[in-house]
Motif scaffolding. Structure first.
Motif, PDB file in Angstrom:
ATOM      1  N   LYS A   6     -12.525   3.987   2.213  1.00 16.50           N
ATOM      2  CA  LYS A   6     -11.054   3.727   3.336  1.00 16.50           C
ATOM      3  C   LYS A   6     -10.513   4.850   3.522  1.00 16.50           C
ATOM      4  CE  LYS A   6      -7.385   0.379   3.417  1.00 16.50           C
ATOM      5  NZ  LYS A   6      -7.406  -1.009   2.067  1.00 16.50           N
ATOM      6  N   LYS A   7      -9.691   5.371   4.340  1.00 14.32           N
ATOM      7  CA  LYS A   7      -8.575   6.000   4.796  1.00 14.32           C
ATOM      8  C   LYS A   7      -7.817   5.674   5.463  1.00 14.32           C
ATOM      9  CE  LYS A   7     -11.936  10.089   5.305  1.00 14.32           C
ATOM     10  NZ  LYS A   7     -13.021  11.085   5.875  1.00 14.32           N
ATOM     11  N   ASP A   8      -6.499   6.228   5.341  1.00 11.75           N
ATOM     12  CA  ASP A   8      -5.530   6.117   5.490  1.00 11.75           C
ATOM     13  C   ASP A   8      -4.871   6.255   7.479  1.00 11.75           C
ATOM     14  OD1 ASP A   8      -4.075   8.626   5.370  1.00 11.75           O
ATOM     15  OD2 ASP A   8      -2.685   8.276   4.008  1.00 11.75           O
ATOM     16  N   LEU A  19      -8.331   7.516   0.338  1.00 10.18           N
ATOM     17  CA  LEU A  19      -7.618   6.422  -0.594  1.00 10.18           C
ATOM     18  C   LEU A  19      -8.521   6.104  -1.739  1.00 10.18           C
ATOM     19  CD1 LEU A  19      -6.125   4.241   1.788  1.00 10.18           C
ATOM     20  CD2 LEU A  19      -5.378   5.983   1.235  1.00 10.18           C
ATOM     21  N   SER A  20      -7.669   5.928  -2.815  1.00 10.96           N
ATOM     22  CA  SER A  20      -8.607   5.375  -3.857  1.00 10.96           C
ATOM     23  C   SER A  20      -7.833   3.847  -4.322  1.00 10.96           C
ATOM     24  CB  SER A  20      -7.871   6.281  -4.913  1.00 10.96           C
ATOM     25  OG  SER A  20      -6.322   6.077  -5.525  1.00 10.96           O
ATOM     26  N   HIS A  31      -0.732   0.418  -4.372  1.00 13.95           N
ATOM     27  CA  HIS A  31      -2.046   0.905  -4.174  1.00 13.95           C
ATOM     28  C   HIS A  31      -2.780   1.535  -3.401  1.00 13.95           C
ATOM     29  CE1 HIS A  31      -2.591  -3.159  -1.888  1.00 13.95           C
ATOM     30  NE2 HIS A  31      -1.311  -3.107  -2.104  1.00 13.95           N
ATOM     31  N   ASP A  32      -3.692   1.382  -3.324  1.00 10.83           N
ATOM     32  CA  ASP A  32      -4.671   2.495  -2.130  1.00 10.83           C
ATOM     33  C   ASP A  32      -3.890   3.544  -2.029  1.00 10.83           C
ATOM     34  OD1 ASP A  32      -4.862  -0.508  -1.908  1.00 10.83           O
ATOM     35  OD2 ASP A  32      -6.346   0.606   0.047  1.00 10.83           O
ATOM     36  N   TRP A  33      -3.522   4.370  -2.718  1.00  7.83           N
ATOM     37  CA  TRP A  33      -3.136   5.318  -3.160  1.00  7.83           C
ATOM     38  C   TRP A  33      -4.103   6.276  -2.373  1.00  7.83           C
ATOM     39  CZ3 TRP A  33       1.638   5.282  -6.308  1.00  7.83           C
ATOM     40  CH2 TRP A  33       2.384   6.390  -6.358  1.00  7.83           C
ATOM     41  N   PRO A  34      -2.995   7.576  -2.049  1.00  6.42           N
ATOM     42  CA  PRO A  34      -3.909   8.725  -1.873  1.00  6.42           C
ATOM     43  C   PRO A  34      -4.966   9.338  -3.085  1.00  6.42           C
ATOM     44  CG  PRO A  34      -2.004   9.245  -0.761  1.00  6.42           C
ATOM     45  CD  PRO A  34      -1.991   7.447  -1.784  1.00  6.42           C
ATOM     46  N   LEU A  35      -6.116   9.696  -3.056  1.00  7.13           N
ATOM     47  CA  LEU A  35      -7.357  10.172  -3.700  1.00  7.13           C
ATOM     48  C   LEU A  35      -5.640  11.688  -4.203  1.00  7.13           C
ATOM     49  CD1 LEU A  35      -9.375   9.143  -5.539  1.00  7.13           C
ATOM     50  CD2 LEU A  35     -10.921  11.082  -3.702  1.00  7.13           C
ATOM     51  N   THR A  83       1.029  -0.620  -0.060  1.00  5.03           N
ATOM     52  CA  THR A  83      -0.249   0.015   0.131  1.00  5.03           C
ATOM     53  C   THR A  83       1.118   1.261   0.151  1.00  5.03           C
ATOM     54  OG1 THR A  83      -0.310  -0.327   2.491  1.00  5.03           O
ATOM     55  CG2 THR A  83      -2.004  -1.205   1.436  1.00  5.03           C
ATOM     56  N   PHE A  84       0.183   2.177  -0.042  1.00  2.00           N
ATOM     57  CA  PHE A  84       1.507   3.721  -0.551  1.00  2.00           C
ATOM     58  C   PHE A  84       1.631   3.870   0.534  1.00  2.00           C
ATOM     59  CE2 PHE A  84       1.932   7.603  -0.034  1.00  2.00           C
ATOM     60  CZ  PHE A  84       2.172   8.712  -1.588  1.00  2.00           C
ATOM     61  N   GLU A  85       0.527   3.400   2.059  1.00  2.00           N
ATOM     62  CA  GLU A  85       1.342   3.694   3.775  1.00  2.00           C
ATOM     63  C   GLU A  85       2.592   3.040   3.848  1.00  2.00           C
ATOM     64  OE1 GLU A  85      -1.799   3.931   6.110  1.00  2.00           O
ATOM     65  OE2 GLU A  85      -0.982   5.458   7.482  1.00  2.00           O
ATOM     66  N   GLU A  86       1.991   1.092   3.253  1.00  2.00           N
ATOM     67  CA  GLU A  86       3.624   1.049   3.488  1.00  2.00           C
ATOM     68  C   GLU A  86       4.380   1.582   2.351  1.00  2.00           C
ATOM     69  OE1 GLU A  86       0.999  -3.828   3.821  1.00  2.00           O
ATOM     70  OE2 GLU A  86       1.339  -3.317   1.656  1.00  2.00           O
TER      71      GLU A  86
END
Ligand code: ATP
Ligand code: MG
Length: 430
Positions: A333-335, A341-342, A317-321, A277-280
């Motif tokens: 979903k939010k981080d 997220l997008s 993936h799960d990139w900030p919108l 994920t983007f956050e990871e």
């Protein structure tokens, strides 16, 4: 007599006719060598004083390098000659003489700088190394098609001249179109979506034009994209397709272009696949003291991903919108920092963005809302929005740069090496 290509000569006996270019000549006074090349290889041809006719022997010394010639001669086994065979010349005819001096150094390890080689691409393409790049690129395109056809996707072609600048974000080239203003397409996004919503799986190789004043080793103003779009699919479905597609392409290159890879000294491996994920990624970069942008990867972060996961396509993936185009589906979903997220992703390979993709918005009202948030006028997108009003299913896809893939697979230092006739800010010819 019929012409034989050099690759087929080694299995033959007796007299042969060859047509190709003069790669090199050497004069040892009693013996003269002429190395002939065509697109399939090289062979040594020889003339012997007293044995070869005087006229031919003389011409062997005079024929300029890179001239196109026809040779008729006798095949001989030779321990010293590369490939174990050489041709004793009987007839030598210059088909097209190359003027001298040549504008660039065409030797295997040419000392001519890239811009000058590109100015003289027609001659640069006489070089085995340049040819190897484009033979491999040809295999890439063929493998991409094969893979997609096996997937059950339909190949489509789309217009390159469009009536409104399609996506916002990137700058487009404007042109006069009779009484109207038109634009050169920056992607086939909107068209391939319409096809995914009817023909389900669609692919294309599409030229894109971006009027950005880049001056980097990874950007062109005209590039080609492998595009894919699938109906009834989310981003995870199409990331899987992309990973398998690139693996298939690399396997094909390993099977069919061994000698070209050797010539270019490329040690290629079938890439592994990793999902983060983007956050990871953000956390990984913090740990590795590598800078990140708030909603994007920096070049350093892309490079770090390659250090951490070599020979791997990393799907982020799960990139900030906030940093994804208006047509990317928001995620419910939010981080941990509260960023929405997008369903968008980027694929990073060998330290560079290879592809962007995601699930698209198929709900007209949501599309209108996202256009407004991105400061775009829904009125300019009426046709596009309306295309989703009549039974458009969820769908997803990606675009992957052909020249980027060429660059990454072959470890080219500059993307321009992987384009026959590049278009960049300063280059409109040849
Ligand atoms: P970048 O961030 O690297 O400038 P992008 O996000 O603007 O690229 P996309 O619109 O996502 O590019 O295009 C999809 C793919 O097409 C990219 O991942 C890349 O492989 C390729 N591509 C995009 N722009 C260019 C360009 N100017 N030159 C070469 N390839 C490009
Ligand atoms: Mg992108």
């Amino acid at each position: 007599m019929e012409r034989t290509q050099i690759k087929d000569v080694f299995a033959k006996k007796g007299e042969v006719e060859l047509q190709g270019w003069v790669h090199d000549t050497r004069d040892l006074s009693k013996i003269r060598f002429l190395v002939l090349k065509d697109v399939t290889g090289r062979i040594q041809t020889i003339g012997i004083k007293g044995e070869t006719s005087e006229e031919v022997f003389d011409l062997m010394d005079k024929v300029p390098r890179e001239s196109a010639v026809k040779i008729i001669g006798e095949l001989k086994d030779s321990k010293q000659a590369p490939g174990g065979k050489e041709v004793l010349i009987k007839e030598l005819e210059i088909i097209a003489e190359a003027e001298q001096p040549l504008p660039i150094d065409v030797s295997d390890h040419s000392k001519t700088e890239l811009p000058k080689r590109l100015d003289n691409r027609f001659l640069d393409l006489h070089r085995e190394r340049t040819q190897a790049i484009f033979k491999i690129q040809s295999t890439m395109m063929q493998a991409y098609r094969e893979f997609m056809i096996q997937e059950g996707a339909v190949e489509a072609v789309f217009p390159s001249i469009i009536g409104s600048s399609s996506e916002g974000g990137t700058e487009t080239f404007k042109m006069k179109y009779f009484e109207k203003t038109a634009f050169l397409s920056q992607s086939c996004q909107l068209y391939k979506q319409m096809l995914a919503c009817s023909m389900e799986k669609v692919f294309t190789i599409f030229s894109v034009w971006r009027a950005e004043k880049h001056n980097t080793i990874r950007h062109l103003n005209e590039a080609r994209q492998f595009d894919y779009e699938e109906g009834f699919a989310d981003e995870f479905k199409v990331m899987k397709v992309m990973g398998e597609c690139v693996q298939y392409i690399v396997k094909k290159i390993l099977e069919e272009r061994k000698s070209e890879l050797e010539l270019l000294d490329v040690k290629l491996k079938v890439p592994k696949i990793k999902y983060l994920t983007f956050e990871e990624v953000d956390e990984l970069m913090k740990k590795n003291k590598t800078p990140m942008e708030k909603y994007d990867l920096t070049n350093e972060a892309e490079g770090k991903l390659d250090d951490l996961f070599p020979d791997t396509i990393v799907f982020v993936h799960d990139w900030p919108l906030a940093k994804k185009p208006f047509y990317i589906m928001p995620k419910d979903k939010k981080d941990s920092k509260g960023n929405q997220l997008s369903c968008g992703f980027d694929a990073i390979y060998k330290g560079i963005e290879l592809s962007s993709g995601g699930q698209r918005i198929h709900i007209p009202d949501l599309l209108v809302e996202r256009l407004k948030v991105n400061n775009l006028n829904p009125k300019d997108f009426k046709g596009y929005i309306d295309s989703f009003r009549y039974g458009a299913p969820p769908h997803a896809g990606w675009g992957m740069g052909l020249e980027r893939l060429t660059m990454m697979v072959l470890g080219l230092k500059n993307i321009r090496e992987g384009v026959l006739f590049p278009r960049d800010r300063d280059r409109l010819t040849p």
